[in-house]
Design a protein around this motif. Structure first.
Motif, PDB file in Angstrom:
ATOM      1  N   VAL A   2      96.185  46.250  83.295  1.00  0.00           N
ATOM      2  CA  VAL A   2      96.269  44.885  82.784  1.00  0.00           C
ATOM      3  C   VAL A   2      97.054  44.871  81.475  1.00  0.00           C
ATOM      4  N   PRO A   3      98.162  44.116  81.403  1.00  0.00           N
ATOM      5  CA  PRO A   3      98.892  44.029  80.128  1.00  0.00           C
ATOM      6  C   PRO A   3      98.241  43.028  79.185  1.00  0.00           C
ATOM      7  N   VAL A   4      97.975  43.446  77.955  1.00  0.00           N
ATOM      8  CA  VAL A   4      97.368  42.582  76.941  1.00  0.00           C
ATOM      9  C   VAL A   4      98.191  42.701  75.662  1.00  0.00           C
ATOM     10  N   LYS A   5      98.597  41.545  75.114  1.00  0.00           N
ATOM     11  CA  LYS A   5      99.423  41.519  73.901  1.00  0.00           C
ATOM     12  C   LYS A   5      98.655  40.844  72.767  1.00  0.00           C
ATOM     13  N   LEU A   6      98.451  41.593  71.689  1.00  0.00           N
ATOM     14  CA  LEU A   6      97.700  41.095  70.545  1.00  0.00           C
ATOM     15  C   LEU A   6      98.582  41.026  69.313  1.00  0.00           C
ATOM     16  N   LEU A   7      98.332  40.008  68.493  1.00  0.00           N
ATOM     17  CA  LEU A   7      99.061  39.842  67.233  1.00  0.00           C
ATOM     18  C   LEU A   7      98.046  39.877  66.099  1.00  0.00           C
ATOM     19  N   ILE A   8      98.352  40.702  65.076  1.00  0.00           N
ATOM     20  CA  ILE A   8      97.470  40.807  63.914  1.00  0.00           C
ATOM     21  C   ILE A   8      98.128  40.080  62.742  1.00  0.00           C
ATOM     22  N   PHE A  78      94.578  37.047  69.093  1.00  0.00           N
ATOM     23  CA  PHE A  78      94.916  37.181  67.673  1.00  0.00           C
ATOM     24  C   PHE A  78      93.760  37.790  66.878  1.00  0.00           C
ATOM     25  N   LEU A  79      94.124  38.748  65.997  1.00  0.00           N
ATOM     26  CA  LEU A  79      93.206  39.290  64.994  1.00  0.00           C
ATOM     27  C   LEU A  79      93.619  38.696  63.646  1.00  0.00           C
ATOM     28  N   LEU A  80      92.733  37.894  63.050  1.00  0.00           N
ATOM     29  CA  LEU A  80      93.009  37.263  61.758  1.00  0.00           C
ATOM     30  C   LEU A  80      92.256  38.031  60.687  1.00  0.00           C
ATOM     31  N   LEU A  81      93.006  38.685  59.813  1.00  0.00           N
ATOM     32  CA  LEU A  81      92.419  39.618  58.852  1.00  0.00           C
ATOM     33  C   LEU A  81      92.413  39.047  57.437  1.00  0.00           C
TER      34      LEU A  81
END
Length: 263
Positions: A2-8, A78-81
């Motif tokens: 499974v392709p998963v694209k995350l943005l931090i 999205f990871l919001l840091l």
């Protein structure tokens, strides 16, 4: 796979690159000279599913709005840091979330709010309760952790984003989250169980109907036998009375009706 694209996303010095490297290599590096966007790639098994993961780490301050919007459109989650020792980084999060919502134009966007540097309690400027309230307002999950101290907490935050609740991702790309792929199996099993229950109910109803028809036939047969016995008794009584009258005539006794008339 499974392709998963995350943005931090997050302000400077919040530990974005440290989090990515920690997750990929399990090593912690404290300082980075990071001015260009970097894409980290790896494969992980999440809930017995193979995931082909891409994490994009960009420098928000150096990026233009157009390039930032392009990165947001690319990402699935999205990871919001922010840093608990840097209140300004906390105050920037709502603006980033608004930009994500406006760019994605979706009612629900998979996102996890991550409060980093939980080990630096002495310099804390943002409480845990404030982070929880903000996550609730922004409709995000929440994690408070220390990238420097525990790789398990970092992995838990990333995996939480991957396996985000199926209820919150209706209408999104089915490659975003594993639960979307697992849902058809669950529905199929539910359908099977429903059909089994229906068949059981049908068989129960059939048995009930059979028992009812049997009881009805038994009652009918009983009533018939009773009526037959009554008719037989009546016919017997009539024949007895007739035989008695015949014997009286033969002996020369008068009929009962004539005696009653005389009296």
């Amino acid at each position: 796979m499974v392709p998963v694209k995350l943005l931090i996303l997050g302000a400077q010095n919040t530990g974005k690159t440290a989090l990515c490297v920690r997750f990929i290599t399990k090593r912690f590096i404290g300082e980075y000279d990071h001015k260009k966007e970097v894409t980290y790639r790896c494969s992980r098994a999440v809930d017995q599913e193979a995931v082909d993961l891409e994490i994009l780490d960009i420098a928000c301050k150096e990026s233009s709005v157009a390039s930032l919007e392009s990165s947001i459109r690319w990402a699935d989650g999205f990871l919001l840091l922010y840093s608990i020792t840097q209140r300004l980084s906390f105050l920037e999060v709502p603006q980033l979330k608004k930009l994500i919502d406006r760019t994605k134009q979706s009612l629900v966007v998979p996102a996890v709010l991550v409060a980093n540097k939980a080990d630096l309690e002495i310099g804390r400027e943002v409480t845990t309760e404030e982070g929880q309230r903000l996550a609730k307002d922004l409709r995000c999950s929440f994690r408070e952790l220390s990238v420097a101290e525990a790789v398990i907490a970092v992995e838990a935050a990333v995996f939480q984003l991957i396996r985000i609740d199926g209820k919150t991702v209706e209408g999104l790309n089915p490659t975003v989250l594993l639960l979307v792929r697992l849902a058809p199996r669950d529905t199929a099993s539910k359908r099977k169980s429903k059909s089994k229950n229906k068949n059981k109910n049908k068989s129960k109803n059939k048995n009930k109907n059979k028992s009812k028809s049997k009881s009805k036939s038994k009652s009918k047969s009983k009533s018939k036998s009773k009526s037959k016995s009554k008719s037989k008794s009546k016919s017997k009584s009539k024949s007895k009375s007739k035989s008695k009258s015949k014997t009286r005539k033969a002996l020369g006794f008068p009929h009962r009706s004539s005696l009653e008339k005389r009296h």
